[in-house]
Design a protein around this motif. Structure first.
Motif, PDB file in Angstrom:
ATOM      1  N   ARG A  15      26.086  39.653  37.873  1.00  0.00           N
ATOM      2  CA  ARG A  15      26.713  40.622  38.762  1.00  0.00           C
ATOM      3  C   ARG A  15      26.921  40.055  40.155  1.00  0.00           C
ATOM      4  O   ARG A  15      27.968  40.256  40.778  1.00  0.00           O
ATOM      5  N   SER A  18      29.739  37.466  39.963  1.00  0.00           N
ATOM      6  CA  SER A  18      31.061  38.080  39.827  1.00  0.00           C
ATOM      7  C   SER A  18      31.496  38.725  41.134  1.00  0.00           C
ATOM      8  O   SER A  18      32.685  38.702  41.483  1.00  0.00           O
ATOM      9  N   GLY A  19      30.566  39.285  41.890  1.00  0.00           N
ATOM     10  CA  GLY A  19      30.909  39.845  43.197  1.00  0.00           C
ATOM     11  C   GLY A  19      31.385  38.754  44.148  1.00  0.00           C
ATOM     12  O   GLY A  19      32.352  38.934  44.895  1.00  0.00           O
ATOM     13  N   LEU A  21      32.743  35.930  43.288  1.00  0.00           N
ATOM     14  CA  LEU A  21      34.039  35.478  42.784  1.00  0.00           C
ATOM     15  C   LEU A  21      35.153  36.437  43.197  1.00  0.00           C
ATOM     16  O   LEU A  21      36.235  36.010  43.616  1.00  0.00           O
ATOM     17  N   ARG A  22      34.897  37.744  43.131  1.00  0.00           N
ATOM     18  CA  ARG A  22      35.898  38.725  43.570  1.00  0.00           C
ATOM     19  C   ARG A  22      36.187  38.587  45.053  1.00  0.00           C
ATOM     20  O   ARG A  22      37.333  38.669  45.485  1.00  0.00           O
ATOM     21  N   ASP A  23      35.147  38.382  45.867  1.00  0.00           N
ATOM     22  CA  ASP A  23      35.346  38.207  47.310  1.00  0.00           C
ATOM     23  C   ASP A  23      36.179  36.961  47.604  1.00  0.00           C
ATOM     24  O   ASP A  23      37.108  36.993  48.421  1.00  0.00           O
ATOM     25  N   ARG A  24      35.866  35.867  46.941  1.00  0.00           N
ATOM     26  CA  ARG A  24      36.637  34.629  47.159  1.00  0.00           C
ATOM     27  C   ARG A  24      38.089  34.802  46.730  1.00  0.00           C
ATOM     28  O   ARG A  24      39.005  34.324  47.400  1.00  0.00           O
ATOM     29  N   ALA A  25      38.310  35.469  45.609  1.00  0.00           N
ATOM     30  CA  ALA A  25      39.677  35.698  45.135  1.00  0.00           C
ATOM     31  C   ALA A  25      40.443  36.557  46.124  1.00  0.00           C
ATOM     32  O   ALA A  25      41.626  36.310  46.405  1.00  0.00           O
ATOM     33  N   ALA A  26      39.808  37.566  46.694  1.00  0.00           N
ATOM     34  CA  ALA A  26      40.468  38.422  47.677  1.00  0.00           C
ATOM     35  C   ALA A  26      40.804  37.624  48.936  1.00  0.00           C
ATOM     36  O   ALA A  26      41.899  37.759  49.496  1.00  0.00           O
ATOM     37  N   GLN A  27      39.880  36.782  49.384  1.00  0.00           N
ATOM     38  CA  GLN A  27      40.141  35.960  50.566  1.00  0.00           C
ATOM     39  C   GLN A  27      41.276  34.973  50.315  1.00  0.00           C
ATOM     40  O   GLN A  27      42.147  34.770  51.156  1.00  0.00           O
ATOM     41  N   SER A  29      43.765  35.204  48.088  1.00  0.00           N
ATOM     42  CA  SER A  29      45.058  35.881  47.981  1.00  0.00           C
ATOM     43  C   SER A  29      45.555  36.334  49.348  1.00  0.00           C
ATOM     44  O   SER A  29      46.748  36.277  49.641  1.00  0.00           O
TER      45      SER A  29
END
Length: 142
Positions: A15, A18-19, A21-27, A29
């Protein structure tokens, strides 16, 4: 270690990962959206530079072959015109006795005219090949 504790710790780790990874993907993009105009400009200039480079490479590789082929084509064409001219000059020589009068007077004049035309084509073809070669030498600085 007990199986329940391993599962819980592994689940918590997944968890958290994955959190992150989501933060890095948002940054990423968001950065891409902000840098999109400059990225497009860089891509466009790089593409234009690659096209120019490919064109210059093609000219430097194929240019001498194209030039040699053009000059050779002009010389071969001139040779064929010269052969046709010689054929008609031979006909004029055979009919030379009919210059003033005779049954073959018209044929003699036609052979002479065609021989002159083909001789002009042959000479002009060799002249064009010579001029093309001189322009190439002048352009290359030899």
């Amino acid at each position: 270690m007990e199986p329940d504790r391993v599962g819980r710790k592994l689940g918590v780790g997944v968890r958290v990962a994955s959190g992150m990874l989501r933060d890095r993907a948002a940054q990423t993009s968001q950065t891409i959206r902000q840098d999109a105009p400059t990225y497009a400009a860089r891509t466009k200039s790089a593409t234009a530079g690659a096209k120019r480079g490919a064109k210059r490479f093609g000219e430097s590789v194929w240019g001498p072959f194209v030039h040699a082929g053009n000059v050779l084509w002009l010389e071969i064409t001139g040779l064929f015109f010269a052969l046709f001219s010689l054929f008609f000059i031979q006909g004029v020589y055979r009919l030379r006795a009919d210059w003033r009068t005779g049954p073959n007077h018209q044929r003699l004049l036609v052979y002479a005219a065609v021989a002159i035309v083909f001789l002009y084509f042959a000479v002009s073809s060799f002249y064009r090949a010579h001029k093309k070669q001189q322009r190439r030498r002048a352009a290359s600085g030899q």
